[in-house]
Design an enzyme around this catalytic site. Structure first.
Site, PDB file in Angstrom:
ATOM      1  CG  ASP A 112      -1.975   1.104   1.153  1.00 26.69           C
ATOM      2  OD1 ASP A 112      -1.840   2.007   0.302  1.00 26.69           O
ATOM      3  OD2 ASP A 112      -2.924   1.076   1.944  1.00 26.69           O
ATOM      4  CG  ASP A 314      -3.802   4.545  -4.045  1.00 27.05           C
ATOM      5  OD1 ASP A 314      -3.067   4.356  -3.045  1.00 27.05           O
ATOM      6  OD2 ASP A 314      -4.941   4.067  -4.145  1.00 27.05           O
TER       7      ASP A 314
END
Length: 434
Positions: A112, A314
């Site tokens: 992440d 992202d």
């Protein structure tokens, strides 16, 4: 004798080929990036009946992800959540192998780029359902005291001011999921690298069911991220190559540190928002569809530290999302250049007969100092149930106070994405990740 030698060479060749094509084979040096729905996934995820249905299902959770990312911009500079919320738990698309403790205990942790502090479920955890880290079997494990500076960097820590004892915290996620954890430290091993005294959350209890079974590895830019905790080892540099969701049998790769990074790569500056230092902002200056530069008001793309507006890269969002006026303008130009009629499929509102795919224009993302022409596999998603192709992008949800444009993982697949925080730049190069 000649026949025996030939037979030996043939068997050796077969063995070598089998090893070469055993994409799930791992060594201590392996830093594969593994799709959770792939053959190499450690989780009991059945092979998808169709990869596009898998993408549609994952993309349906993107609005939750954007809601989370948008909420981050309002936080104080010193506030770093221990994890990225329920929406990240639902969107654990890629995992990496990591070992924690001495001796090392293998965990498959979600990658992440918008989270800082990592965390794992620990033995004795109430509500945890998968492999758990056992602190009592690690000779190097220790909890973090309330007086430690790391304790001030987690949200909702339960230490009274100046109180002794371990640092605990309780993090909730939109009312649907939450966990209670001890801020801890232990040895983290990634491939052959060793990070001593790595700070992470050791989860004692969870409520809700939508969490990554074996934890999360935070690759954000904040003070509690892996990069910050290993600055002397990796010099603030890492890259990954994400395999296509269609590549059921293959994994991508994670490279940590400046060594071994591609030489022939184009860069754009990384921007930093002091109100949310974890996110990787870039300056998206425009979007072209074919040869047409889409007319988009500059303020829809502009970086603004006060509002958090701008564009981020992202790893947890599935399909690229633009604020609605920017997306609508891009979509409308795409439709002009492709013969309709158009229909919708899940999150995708621009689907058309795949027989018209030959006239589908390329989409180019213009960044400061770099243009990224998206390959068609990063632009369209196909339906196996019908001869339909869809533009694999969407608008940011209007019910979320979202001012973010997000370059998502489907558009990053089969590209080497290099994050160089030391030099405040992001690089992109073509690479077959499978």
């Amino acid at each position: 004798m000649a026949l025996a030698i030939a037979t030996f060479l043939f068997i050796t060749l077969l063995s070598t080929k089998a090893s070469a094509f055993d994409s799930c084979a791992s060594t201590n040096e392996d830093l594969s990036v593994i799709p959770v729905y792939g053959k190499c996934s450690p989780f009991n995820t059945p092979k998808p009946s169709s990869w596009e249905n898998t993408v549609i299902n994952m993309a349906s959770k993107d609005p939750q992800r954007l809601s989370y990312l948008s909420s981050l911009v309002a936080q104080k500079p010193n506030s770093a959540p221990i994890a990225s919320g329920q929406q990240v738990f639902n969107i654990g698309n890629y995992v990496v192998r990591a070992k924690i403790g001495t001796p090392g205990q293998l965990m498959f942790m979600v990658l992440d780029t918008s989270s800082d502090t990592g965390w794992v479920p620990c033995s004795g955890c109430t509500g945890c359902t998968s492999t758990m880290f056992a602190p009592n079997t690690s000779s190097t494990y220790g909890s973090t005291e309330c007086s430690a500076p790391q304790c001030t960097q987690v949200r909702r820590q339960s230490c009274p001011a100046g109180a002794p004892g371990a640092c605990f915290f309780n993090q909730s996620y939109g009312g649907a999921s939450s966990f209670y954890a001890t801020l801890s430290r232990d040895v983290l091993r990634l491939g052959t690298d060793v990070i001593p005294n790595y700070s992470f959350g050791c989860i004692n209890a969870i409520s809700g069911s939508s969490i990554p079974p074996q934890g999360l590895l935070g690759l954000g830019r904040g003070s509690m991220s892996l990069l910050s905790q290993s600055a002397s080892l990796y010099s603030g540099v890492f890259s990954y190559c994400l395999p296509s969701f269609k590549s059921y049998y293959f994994s991508g790769s994670l490279k940590l540190g400046p060594l071994g990074q591609p030489k022939n790569i184009k860069f754009t500056p990384l921007l930093k928002n002091p109100h949310r230092p974890s996110l990787y902002y870039v300056n998206l200056t425009g979007i072209s569809v074919g040869r047409v530069l889409v007319p988009i008001a500059p303020e829809l793309l502009a970086f603004d530290t006060n509002t958090g507006a701008g564009t981020i890269i992202d790893s947890g969002t599935v399909i690229t999302r633009f604020v609605q006026p920017a997306y609508n303008a891009t979509r409308d130009e795409f439709r002009k250049q492709v013969k309709g009629p158009f229909s919708s499929l899940g999150a995708f509102d621009t689907c058309f007969a795949s027989t018209n795919e030959a006239v589908a224009p390329a989409i180019t993302l213009h960044f400061t100092g770099m243009d990224l022409v998206l390959p068609m596999e990063n632009t369209l998603i196909h339906s196996s149930a019908s001869p339909v192709a869809c533009l694999a992008m969407a608008a940011a949800p209007t019910y979320v106070n979202s001012v973010l444009n997000v370059i998502a993982n489907l558009q990053q697949q089969n590209l080497r994405i290099l994050f160089d925080t030391a030099n405040s730049r992001l690089g992109i190069a073509r690479e077959l990740c499978n």
